[in-house]
Design a protein around this motif. Structure first.
Motif, PDB file in Angstrom:
ATOM      1  N   SER A  52      -2.325   6.272   8.518  1.00 21.53           N
ATOM      2  CA  SER A  52      -3.592   6.697   7.903  1.00 21.53           C
ATOM      3  C   SER A  52      -3.395   7.823   6.899  1.00 21.53           C
ATOM      4  CB  SER A  52      -4.572   7.119   8.995  1.00 21.53           C
ATOM      5  OG  SER A  52      -4.022   8.169   9.741  1.00 21.53           O
ATOM      6  N   THR A  61      -2.595   6.589   3.302  1.00 23.67           N
ATOM      7  CA  THR A  61      -3.508   5.620   2.699  1.00 23.67           C
ATOM      8  C   THR A  61      -4.125   6.161   1.414  1.00 23.67           C
ATOM      9  OG1 THR A  61      -3.981   4.845   4.902  1.00 23.67           O
ATOM     10  CG2 THR A  61      -5.460   4.068   3.198  1.00 23.67           C
ATOM     11  N   TYR A 105      -1.393   6.128  -1.449  1.00 20.24           N
ATOM     12  CA  TYR A 105      -0.847   4.836  -1.889  1.00 20.24           C
ATOM     13  C   TYR A 105      -1.878   3.705  -1.907  1.00 20.24           C
ATOM     14  CZ  TYR A 105       3.789   6.928  -1.155  1.00 20.24           C
ATOM     15  OH  TYR A 105       4.890   7.723  -1.222  1.00 20.24           O
ATOM     16  N   GLY A 106      -3.062   3.975  -1.335  1.00 21.24           N
ATOM     17  CA  GLY A 106      -4.079   2.930  -1.262  1.00 21.24           C
ATOM     18  C   GLY A 106      -3.807   1.919  -0.168  1.00 21.24           C
ATOM     19  N   THR A 107      -2.777   2.132   0.627  1.00 23.86           N
ATOM     20  CA  THR A 107      -2.466   1.254   1.755  1.00 23.86           C
ATOM     21  C   THR A 107      -1.722   2.068   2.816  1.00 23.86           C
ATOM     22  OG1 THR A 107      -1.054  -0.583   2.490  1.00 23.86           O
ATOM     23  CG2 THR A 107      -0.430   0.481   0.440  1.00 23.86           C
ATOM     24  N   PRO A 108      -1.934   1.749   4.095  1.00 22.46           N
ATOM     25  CA  PRO A 108      -1.173   2.474   5.135  1.00 22.46           C
ATOM     26  C   PRO A 108       0.267   1.971   5.243  1.00 22.46           C
ATOM     27  CG  PRO A 108      -2.703   0.918   6.137  1.00 22.46           C
ATOM     28  CD  PRO A 108      -2.945   0.855   4.653  1.00 22.46           C
ATOM     29  N   PRO A 127       2.959   1.293   2.563  1.00 25.18           N
ATOM     30  CA  PRO A 127       3.511   1.198   1.198  1.00 25.18           C
ATOM     31  C   PRO A 127       4.739   0.292   1.172  1.00 25.18           C
ATOM     32  CG  PRO A 127       3.233   3.502   1.889  1.00 25.18           C
ATOM     33  CD  PRO A 127       3.001   2.653   3.098  1.00 25.18           C
ATOM     34  N   ASP A 128       4.992  -0.329   0.006  1.00 26.31           N
ATOM     35  CA  ASP A 128       6.128  -1.256  -0.126  1.00 26.31           C
ATOM     36  C   ASP A 128       7.449  -0.630   0.280  1.00 26.31           C
ATOM     37  OD1 ASP A 128       4.481  -3.160  -1.076  1.00 26.31           O
ATOM     38  OD2 ASP A 128       4.963  -2.866  -3.211  1.00 26.31           O
ATOM     39  N   SER A 182     -11.738  -1.383   8.099  1.00 26.36           N
ATOM     40  CA  SER A 182     -11.203  -1.494   6.741  1.00 26.36           C
ATOM     41  C   SER A 182     -10.567  -2.874   6.585  1.00 26.36           C
ATOM     42  CB  SER A 182     -10.150  -0.419   6.474  1.00 26.36           C
ATOM     43  OG  SER A 182      -8.870  -0.895   6.817  1.00 26.36           O
ATOM     44  N   PHE A 210      -7.518  -3.583   6.122  1.00 24.13           N
ATOM     45  CA  PHE A 210      -6.159  -3.704   6.648  1.00 24.13           C
ATOM     46  C   PHE A 210      -6.207  -3.951   8.152  1.00 24.13           C
ATOM     47  CE2 PHE A 210      -1.757  -2.927   7.225  1.00 24.13           C
ATOM     48  CZ  PHE A 210      -1.200  -3.109   5.974  1.00 24.13           C
ATOM     49  N   VAL A 246      -1.039  -2.062  10.714  1.00 26.84           N
ATOM     50  CA  VAL A 246       0.312  -1.867  10.175  1.00 26.84           C
ATOM     51  C   VAL A 246       1.326  -2.524  11.098  1.00 26.84           C
ATOM     52  CG1 VAL A 246       2.092  -0.130   9.743  1.00 26.84           C
ATOM     53  CG2 VAL A 246      -0.236   0.245   8.930  1.00 26.84           C
TER      54      VAL A 246
END
Ligand code: NAD
Length: 332
Positions: free
Chosen positions: A40, A43, A46-49, A51-52, A75, A77, A80
């Protein structure tokens, strides 16, 4: 030196990850960490929990250990943890549950390992609303999925010099799906005549685990039953604070405690680091660092048996780090 991806996670994750690092480094294992953030707290950035670079790091290093990660409610997502298992095809979830002297529990002599199929079954998330008042979920079981998890279970028994595999199912009712899982497990069992093999219907299995858990060894389960039996087994040996786990595939492995991010304890340096440290014990064993693994396990057991520096859930008042330091003292 072997490089390992370390994902501290969120909530209590960073605290137990620091405790785990301290204990593992003191074993003298030949590993170094590549620390990378997920959860969290990343997030926003990176806009995501997830990241690549987290997946890239695990793909590079092949082995990771992670702290728990909060699953956002409402949300887009899903989780993870589920995303990692899917992306890396970590099809086997391994959860040992064994009695440790000093951990309060109704039993003293349990030594179980749950091996749960991690990619199929009702967990595939194939659900739909038929209409406003009716929902459906698809239970998908394949020969390939059943075969590789069955083979994993028998190979696990061989490697760890255990005795018996019990396959858990409900094939009397779900004749096709669980029927296929049971059929394939029975076929694979024939390739391992030296290993005892039996089956149990899941409801009976639950009762048996409460009445006589001592007679069971390795339980081979489809996803949903494995999920339920893992928590049941953790409860049999004293709860979430001491329950480790590993998610393993043919190419990658990610080790993590069974418990979640316990947000209400975040930052208090209070929770039990044992589940995370025992997850590292499983990782060392997987890496072939068997001496370091055995020493770490003994040090954890000794710390809990003595009970002088243990956390609140084990009846003590040590902090997370104090308990880890005590484990380190027992290593030498
Ligand atoms: P949880 O396991 O985080 O906590 C439940 C309770 O168990 C805690 O309040 C605490 O009393 C106890 N507990 C847990 N870990 C402990 C420890 N190490 N020492 C002592 N006591 C401990 O379960 P939850 O509250 O249902 O979940 C919190 C969040 O964690 C949710 O967002 C959930 O989705 C997530 N979660 C993540 C993972 C994972 O990352 N693999 C696993 C389970 C839950």
């Amino acid at each position: 030196m072997r490089k390992i991806t370390l994902i501290p996670g969120d909530g209590i994750g960073p605290e137990i990850a620091s405790a785990m690092k301290l204990a593992v480094e003191a074993t003298g294992a030949e590993i170094e960490w590549e620390e990378i953030q997920a959860g969290s707290e990343v997030t926003e950035k990176y806009g995501t929990p997830l990241p690549d670079e987290v997946l890239e790091s695990i793909r590079r290093n092949k082995v990771a250990i992670k702290g728990p990660i909060t699953t956002p409610i409402g949300s887009g997502f899903r989780s993870v943890n589920v995303a990692l298992r899917k992306a890396l095809d970590l099809y086997a979830c391994v959860r040992p549950a064994f009695s440790i002297e000093g951990v309060k529990s109704n039993y003293t002599d349990i030594d179980l390992v749950i091996i749960r199929e991690n990619t199929e079954d009702l967990y595939a998330g194939i659900e739909r609303m038929v209409d406003e008042n009716t929902a459906e979920s698809i239970k998908r079981i394949t020969r390939r999925g059943s075969e590789r998890i069955s083979r994993f279970a028998f190979e696990y028994v061989k490697k760890h010099v255990r005795k018996k595999v019990t396959v858990v199912h409900k094939a009397n009712i779900m004749k096709m799906t669980d029927g296929l899982f049971l059929k394939v497990a029975s076929e694979v069992a024939k390739e391992y005549p030296e290993i005892e093999f039996e089956d149990r219907i899941v409801d009976n299995m639950c009762m048996q685990l409460v009445i006589k858990p001592q007679i069971y060894d390795v339980l081979l389960c489809p996803n949903l039953y494995g999920d339920i039996l893992s928590d049941l087994s953790a409860g049999l040996v004293g709860g979430l604070g001491v329950a480790p786990g590993g998610n393993i595939g043919d190419d990658y492995a990610v080790f993590e405690p069974v418990h979640g991010s316990a947000p209400k304890y975040k930052g208090m340096n209070k929770v039990n680091p044992t589940a995370m440290i025992l997850s590292a014990w499983m990782m060392l064993d997987y890496l072939g660092e068997s001496t370091a693994a055995a020493r770490l396990l003994e040090a954890v057991k000794e710390t809990i048996r003595k009970g002088r520096k243990v956390t609140y859930d084990l009846g003590g008042n040590a902090t997370t780090m104090e308990m880890a330091e005590e484990i380190v003292r027992h290593l030498s």
